[in-house]
Design a protein around this motif. Structure first.
Motif, PDB file in Angstrom:
ATOM      1  N   ILE A  11      28.358   9.321  11.287  1.00 40.66           N
ATOM      2  CA  ILE A  11      27.384  10.409  11.320  1.00 40.66           C
ATOM      3  C   ILE A  11      27.005  10.836   9.900  1.00 40.66           C
ATOM      4  N   ALA A  12      27.998  10.899   9.013  1.00 35.88           N
ATOM      5  CA  ALA A  12      27.715  11.275   7.628  1.00 35.88           C
ATOM      6  C   ALA A  12      26.729  10.306   6.991  1.00 35.88           C
ATOM      7  N   LYS A  13      26.895   9.020   7.270  1.00 32.12           N
ATOM      8  CA  LYS A  13      25.982   8.019   6.722  1.00 32.12           C
ATOM      9  C   LYS A  13      24.585   8.182   7.316  1.00 32.12           C
ATOM     10  N   GLU A  14      24.514   8.393   8.631  1.00 34.02           N
ATOM     11  CA  GLU A  14      23.225   8.548   9.298  1.00 34.02           C
ATOM     12  C   GLU A  14      22.478   9.785   8.796  1.00 34.02           C
ATOM     13  N   GLN A  15      23.230  10.821   8.456  1.00 36.21           N
ATOM     14  CA  GLN A  15      22.623  12.078   8.040  1.00 36.21           C
ATOM     15  C   GLN A  15      22.435  12.189   6.527  1.00 36.21           C
ATOM     16  N   ASN A  16      22.502  11.032   5.845  1.00 37.22           N
ATOM     17  CA  ASN A  16      22.276  11.020   4.394  1.00 37.22           C
ATOM     18  C   ASN A  16      23.309  11.855   3.639  1.00 37.22           C
ATOM     19  N   PHE A  17      24.529  11.852   4.195  1.00 35.27           N
ATOM     20  CA  PHE A  17      25.624  12.592   3.574  1.00 35.27           C
ATOM     21  C   PHE A  17      26.431  11.613   2.732  1.00 35.27           C
ATOM     22  N   SER A  18      25.807  11.142   1.616  1.00 39.25           N
ATOM     23  CA  SER A  18      26.458  10.059   0.872  1.00 39.25           C
ATOM     24  C   SER A  18      26.277  10.135  -0.633  1.00 39.25           C
ATOM     25  N   GLY A  19      25.621  11.153  -1.137  1.00 39.07           N
ATOM     26  CA  GLY A  19      25.339  11.188  -2.566  1.00 39.07           C
ATOM     27  C   GLY A  19      26.239  12.121  -3.346  1.00 39.07           C
ATOM     28  N   ASN A  20      27.486  12.311  -2.906  1.00 35.05           N
ATOM     29  CA  ASN A  20      28.384  13.252  -3.576  1.00 35.05           C
ATOM     30  C   ASN A  20      29.814  12.744  -3.517  1.00 35.05           C
ATOM     31  N   ASP A  21      30.744  13.625  -3.837  1.00 34.28           N
ATOM     32  CA  ASP A  21      32.145  13.233  -3.865  1.00 34.28           C
ATOM     33  C   ASP A  21      32.650  12.777  -2.508  1.00 34.28           C
ATOM     34  N   SER A  22      32.058  13.289  -1.434  1.00 36.18           N
ATOM     35  CA  SER A  22      32.544  12.915  -0.119  1.00 36.18           C
ATOM     36  C   SER A  22      32.297  11.441   0.180  1.00 36.18           C
ATOM     37  N   ALA A  23      31.250  10.845  -0.424  1.00 36.26           N
ATOM     38  CA  ALA A  23      31.024   9.420  -0.227  1.00 36.26           C
ATOM     39  C   ALA A  23      32.207   8.617  -0.723  1.00 36.26           C
ATOM     40  N   ARG A  24      32.735   9.013  -1.862  1.00 39.88           N
ATOM     41  CA  ARG A  24      33.908   8.328  -2.391  1.00 39.88           C
ATOM     42  C   ARG A  24      35.096   8.517  -1.456  1.00 39.88           C
ATOM     43  N   ALA A  25      35.213   9.743  -0.872  1.00 36.24           N
ATOM     44  CA  ALA A  25      36.319  10.003   0.037  1.00 36.24           C
ATOM     45  C   ALA A  25      36.232   9.129   1.275  1.00 36.24           C
ATOM     46  N   LEU A  26      34.990   8.915   1.765  1.00 34.54           N
ATOM     47  CA  LEU A  26      34.823   8.099   2.963  1.00 34.54           C
ATOM     48  C   LEU A  26      35.297   6.676   2.748  1.00 34.54           C
ATOM     49  N   SER A  27      35.055   6.133   1.576  1.00 31.03           N
ATOM     50  CA  SER A  27      35.396   4.735   1.330  1.00 31.03           C
ATOM     51  C   SER A  27      36.786   4.539   0.745  1.00 31.03           C
ATOM     52  N   SER A  28      37.277   5.524  -0.001  1.00 31.43           N
ATOM     53  CA  SER A  28      38.561   5.316  -0.677  1.00 31.43           C
ATOM     54  C   SER A  28      39.621   6.333  -0.304  1.00 31.43           C
ATOM     55  N   GLY A  29      39.239   7.377   0.426  1.00 29.77           N
ATOM     56  CA  GLY A  29      40.203   8.420   0.731  1.00 29.77           C
ATOM     57  C   GLY A  29      40.459   9.332  -0.441  1.00 29.77           C
ATOM     58  N   LYS A  30      39.682   9.235  -1.523  1.00 29.31           N
ATOM     59  CA  LYS A  30      39.872  10.046  -2.712  1.00 29.31           C
ATOM     60  C   LYS A  30      38.606  10.853  -3.002  1.00 29.31           C
ATOM     61  N   THR A  31      38.803  12.064  -3.512  1.00 21.59           N
ATOM     62  CA  THR A  31      37.664  12.931  -3.808  1.00 21.59           C
ATOM     63  C   THR A  31      37.336  12.984  -5.295  1.00 21.59           C
ATOM     64  N   GLY A  32      38.298  12.598  -6.151  1.00 22.08           N
ATOM     65  CA  GLY A  32      38.087  12.721  -7.585  1.00 22.08           C
ATOM     66  C   GLY A  32      38.279  14.130  -8.089  1.00 22.08           C
ATOM     67  N   ARG A  33      38.891  14.996  -7.259  1.00 20.58           N
ATOM     68  CA  ARG A  33      39.157  16.371  -7.652  1.00 20.58           C
ATOM     69  C   ARG A  33      40.660  16.622  -7.667  1.00 20.58           C
ATOM     70  N   VAL A  34      41.108  17.388  -8.652  1.00 20.28           N
ATOM     71  CA  VAL A  34      42.516  17.788  -8.737  1.00 20.28           C
ATOM     72  C   VAL A  34      42.571  19.289  -8.983  1.00 20.28           C
ATOM     73  N   ALA A  35      43.695  19.881  -8.618  1.00 17.04           N
ATOM     74  CA  ALA A  35      43.885  21.315  -8.812  1.00 17.04           C
ATOM     75  C   ALA A  35      44.990  21.560  -9.825  1.00 17.04           C
ATOM     76  N   VAL A  36      44.885  22.672 -10.535  1.00 17.43           N
ATOM     77  CA  VAL A  36      45.937  23.131 -11.441  1.00 17.43           C
ATOM     78  C   VAL A  36      46.192  24.597 -11.143  1.00 17.43           C
ATOM     79  N   THR A  37      47.445  24.956 -10.861  1.00 16.29           N
ATOM     80  CA  THR A  37      47.784  26.367 -10.707  1.00 16.29           C
ATOM     81  C   THR A  37      48.271  26.892 -12.055  1.00 16.29           C
ATOM     82  N   LEU A  38      47.778  28.069 -12.423  1.00 16.92           N
ATOM     83  CA  LEU A  38      48.136  28.695 -13.696  1.00 16.92           C
ATOM     84  C   LEU A  38      48.499  30.156 -13.466  1.00 16.92           C
ATOM     85  N   PRO A  39      49.583  30.636 -14.082  1.00 16.51           N
ATOM     86  CA  PRO A  39      49.862  32.074 -14.006  1.00 16.51           C
ATOM     87  C   PRO A  39      48.756  32.909 -14.652  1.00 16.51           C
ATOM     88  N   GLU A  40      48.173  32.394 -15.732  1.00 17.32           N
ATOM     89  CA  GLU A  40      47.041  33.035 -16.400  1.00 17.32           C
ATOM     90  C   GLU A  40      46.429  32.004 -17.351  1.00 17.32           C
TER      91      GLU A  40
END
Length: 343
Positions: free
Chosen positions: A43-72
């Motif tokens: 459905i994502a492909k049919e609806q042109n949902f492919s020009g962002n980070d989610s496209a990478r997630a669909l094919s590789s399971g990875k988003t290219g995003r990481v989080a860092v927690t900081l006290p300040e």
């Protein structure tokens, strides 16, 4: 075919599932059946949902995003760690999401919960407190993370990064002993903090090697994030009839507070009292006299942790281990032999 990119909610409606399920599927997270995941991808492909980070997630399971927690972020200590990590993520083409915990355990719990729903591939954790159950639960999900500068000894099969706190403190104490100091006062950080315990252990080892014992009456607890606690502790120590000839503060902020106390009492550094810190923040070389301190390689700490996280995200899982980065004693003008009548 729709010519406009669909939203996540559009995909959820067309697939007949919740937005959370779509997010998990697009970000390669567990909790979605293979059939549902395939339907969402179609459905994502049919609806042109492919020009962002989610496209990478669909094919590789990875988003290219990481989080860092900081006290300040406004503290130089954390900013330098973040700078080292950010450079690695930039090099790897990964985006960075920051979660702030404000030195509070409740905010930490919320941050860890959000991380699992942010659609990130992994996280670097600098935490105000390590709750073993929270970290174990996070580990059990299979989510890749690396803990930096842990506040307690970790037993999880996951890497964590720190400095050679004990050795650095031992070298600083040996420096003071070598100058002739015997009445050495200590201002710790939080007494239950792993770094404080390790640094105090290093002090004791240096004293023991010299055939001396640490005078427990010269030990005061401060707070790593509060220079005023170093000021108050130093005032108390220096007002004693038999004041110490040297003060070893367990971070530079505490040492800056101690320097202020020395000046307020009309004493002079290092003629009347030597002062040593730990971290080697930028201001350590700018105060007068410049501060003798133990340098932590904070930028390298961040970059090393980020490198390991990148490996873990790629499926290369180093065994659970504590990685200690070396420290270095930086001798400046705030230390000198004690005055003859105080030796």
């Amino acid at each position: 075919m729709n010519t406009n990119p669909a939203t996540l909610q559009d995909i959820a409606r067309l697939a007949g599932v919740s937005s959370a399920s779509v997010s998990r599927a697009l970000n390669g997270r567990p909790g979605v059946s293979a059939a549902t995941r395939a339907a969402i991808a179609r459905i994502a492909k049919e609806q042109n949902f492919s020009g962002n980070d989610s496209a990478r997630a669909l094919s590789s399971g990875k988003t290219g995003r990481v989080a860092v927690t900081l006290p300040e972020v406004n503290a130089e200590y954390f900013a330098r760690i973040l700078a080292g990590a950010a450079e690695v993520f930039r090099r790897e083409g990964m985006s960075l999401i920051l979660e702030f915990t404000h030195h509070r355990a409740d905010a930490q719990e919320d941050a860890l919960r959000r991380i699992l729903h942010l659609g990130v591939d992994g996280a670097l954790l600098l935490l105000p407190t390590e709750n073993p159950k929270e970290l174990q639960a996070l580990h059990d999900t299979g989510f890749p993370f690396v803990v930096i500068d842990a506040l307690d000894q970790l037993t999880l099969p996951s890497p964590w990064i720190t400095s050679t706190n004990s050795l650095g403190a031992q070298q600083a104490t040996e420096h003071l002993l070598g100058l002739g100091h015997r009445r050495i006062a200590i201002i710790t950080g939080a007494p239950d903090d792993l770094a404080s315990r390790e640094r105090l252990s290093g002090v004791r080892q240096a004293m023991k090697t010299a055939g001396l014992a640490l005078d427990e009456g010269l030990v005061r607890d401060g707070t790593f994030t509060d220079p005023d606690s170093g000021f108050e502790a130093a005032l108390e120590l220096l007002r004693a009839p038999d004041r110490p000839t040297a003060i070893f503060a367990f971070n530079d902020d505490l040492a800056f507070g101690a320097l202020r106390a020395v000046h307020q009492l009309g004493l002079v550094v290092p003629q009347h009292v030597s002062v040593v810190g730990f971290d080697d923040l930028r201001a350590a070389s700018l105060v007068s006299p410049a501060l003798t301190t133990v340098r932590q390689h904070l930028t390298e700490m961040g970059s090393t942790a980020a490198d390991i996280l990148v490996q873990r995200i790629a499926g290369i899982n180093p065994p659970g281990m504590q990685i200690q980065l070396s420290t270095e004693l930086i001798v400046r003008g705030s230390t000198a032999p004690p005055a003859p009548d105080h030796q």
